[in-house]
Design a protein around this motif. Structure first.
Motif, short mmCIF file in Angstrom:
data_model
loop_
_atom_site.label_atom_id
_atom_site.label_comp_id
_atom_site.label_asym_id
_atom_site.label_seq_id
_atom_site.Cartn_x
_atom_site.Cartn_y
_atom_site.Cartn_z
N ILE A 1 0.23 -3.71 -8.80
CA ILE A 1 0.64 -2.32 -8.53
C ILE A 1 1.89 -1.89 -9.28
O ILE A 1 2.36 -0.78 -9.10
N LEU A 2 2.44 -2.74 -10.13
CA LEU A 2 3.68 -2.38 -10.82
C LEU A 2 3.60 -1.03 -11.52
O LEU A 2 4.55 -0.25 -11.49
N GLY A 3 2.47 -0.73 -12.13
CA GLY A 3 2.31 0.53 -12.83
C GLY A 3 2.19 1.74 -11.92
O GLY A 3 2.31 2.88 -12.37
N GLN A 4 1.97 1.52 -10.62
CA GLN A 4 1.83 2.60 -9.66
C GLN A 4 3.12 2.92 -8.91
O GLN A 4 3.18 3.86 -8.14
N LEU A 5 4.14 2.10 -9.12
CA LEU A 5 5.39 2.29 -8.38
C LEU A 5 6.14 3.53 -8.86
O LEU A 5 6.08 3.90 -10.04
N GLU A 6 6.83 4.14 -7.94
CA GLU A 6 7.69 5.27 -8.25
C GLU A 6 9.08 4.72 -8.53
O GLU A 6 9.67 4.05 -7.70
N GLU A 7 9.60 4.99 -9.71
CA GLU A 7 10.93 4.48 -10.06
C GLU A 7 12.00 5.28 -9.33
O GLU A 7 11.89 6.49 -9.18
N PRO A 8 13.04 4.61 -8.85
CA PRO A 8 14.13 5.33 -8.19
C PRO A 8 14.73 6.39 -9.11
O PRO A 8 14.78 6.21 -10.32
N PHE A 9 15.19 7.50 -8.53
CA PHE A 9 15.74 8.59 -9.33
C PHE A 9 16.97 8.18 -10.11
O PHE A 9 17.34 8.79 -11.10
N THR A 10 17.63 7.11 -9.66
CA THR A 10 18.79 6.60 -10.38
C THR A 10 18.40 5.58 -11.43
O THR A 10 19.24 5.04 -12.13
N GLY A 11 17.11 5.30 -11.51
CA GLY A 11 16.60 4.29 -12.44
C GLY A 11 16.44 2.96 -11.72
O GLY A 11 17.13 2.68 -10.74
N GLY A 12 15.51 2.18 -12.17
CA GLY A 12 15.28 0.88 -11.56
C GLY A 12 16.39 -0.09 -11.91
O GLY A 12 16.93 -0.07 -13.01
N PRO B 1 0.81 -1.23 0.00
CA PRO B 1 0.00 0.00 0.00
C PRO B 1 0.84 1.27 0.00
O PRO B 1 0.54 2.23 -0.72
N ALA B 2 1.91 1.30 0.78
CA ALA B 2 2.78 2.48 0.81
C ALA B 2 3.56 2.60 -0.50
O ALA B 2 3.75 3.69 -1.02
N GLY B 3 4.00 1.48 -1.05
CA GLY B 3 4.72 1.50 -2.31
C GLY B 3 3.87 1.99 -3.47
O GLY B 3 4.35 2.69 -4.35
N ALA B 4 2.59 1.64 -3.44
CA ALA B 4 1.67 2.08 -4.49
C ALA B 4 1.21 3.52 -4.27
O ALA B 4 0.64 4.13 -5.17
N GLY B 5 1.42 4.04 -3.06
CA GLY B 5 0.97 5.39 -2.76
C GLY B 5 -0.49 5.48 -2.37
O GLY B 5 -1.06 6.56 -2.32
N THR B 6 -1.11 4.33 -2.09
CA THR B 6 -2.53 4.33 -1.72
C THR B 6 -2.75 4.50 -0.23
O THR B 6 -3.86 4.80 0.19
N GLN B 7 -1.72 4.28 0.57
CA GLN B 7 -1.79 4.48 2.02
C GLN B 7 -0.48 5.07 2.51
O GLN B 7 0.58 4.81 1.93
N ALA B 8 -0.56 5.81 3.58
CA ALA B 8 0.65 6.36 4.20
C ALA B 8 1.41 5.25 4.92
O ALA B 8 0.82 4.28 5.40
N TRP B 9 2.71 5.41 5.00
CA TRP B 9 3.56 4.47 5.75
C TRP B 9 3.20 4.62 7.22
O TRP B 9 3.21 5.73 7.75
N PRO B 10 2.86 3.54 7.92
CA PRO B 10 2.36 3.65 9.28
C PRO B 10 3.41 3.83 10.38
O PRO B 10 3.06 3.86 11.55
N HIS B 11 4.67 3.97 10.02
CA HIS B 11 5.73 4.05 11.02
C HIS B 11 6.44 5.40 10.92
O HIS B 11 7.38 5.55 10.12
N SER B 12 6.05 6.34 11.72
CA SER B 12 6.62 7.69 11.64
C SER B 12 8.11 7.71 12.01
O SER B 12 8.84 8.60 11.58
N GLU B 13 8.58 6.74 12.77
CA GLU B 13 9.98 6.70 13.17
C GLU B 13 10.90 6.26 12.03
O GLU B 13 12.11 6.42 12.11
N ALA B 14 10.34 5.70 10.99
CA ALA B 14 11.13 5.24 9.85
C ALA B 14 10.55 5.85 8.58
O ALA B 14 9.48 5.48 8.13
#
Length: 100
Positions: free
Chosen positions: A72-83, A34-47
């Motif tokens: 969800i592959l199409g929803q992933l954010e590619e790393p700025f250095t490229g996948g 869910p966090a990787g797809a951007g559909t939910q926030a990451w639930p751990h504020s410490e990380a």
């Protein structure tokens, strides 16, 4: 990653392994979807979670047959250095060097 458990007669199924409380590689991938797809926030504020950090591991899960990861592959954010997922299998070509 999974192939490492198959080397030198160890024969450990890392993909299918379940820890004492049910921990597993597929379970960890499901947790970050869910966090990787951007559909939910990451639930751990410490990380702090960066969406692009899920790119390779979600691709791995998809390649291992996880339907939710494939979805969800199409929803992933590619790393700025490229996948780097497309290069990941190339490491296995070094097995004979690393493992004799």
């Amino acid at each position: 990653m999974v192939a490492i458990g198959q080397k030198k007669g160890v024969n450990v199924d890392l993909w299918g392994y379940r820890g004492p409380q049910g921990q597993s590689i597929p379970g960890a991938i499901e947790y970050i979807l869910p966090a990787g797809a951007g559909t939910q926030a990451w639930p751990h504020s410490e990380a702090k979670f960066q969406r692009f950090a899920a790119y390779d591991i979600v691709h791995f899960g998809a390649d291992m047959g996880m339907a939710d990861a494939k979805a969800i592959l199409g929803q992933l954010e590619e790393p700025f250095t490229g996948g780097t997922w497309a290069l990941a299998p190339a490491v296995q070509q070094l097995d004979s060097i690393l493992f004799g």
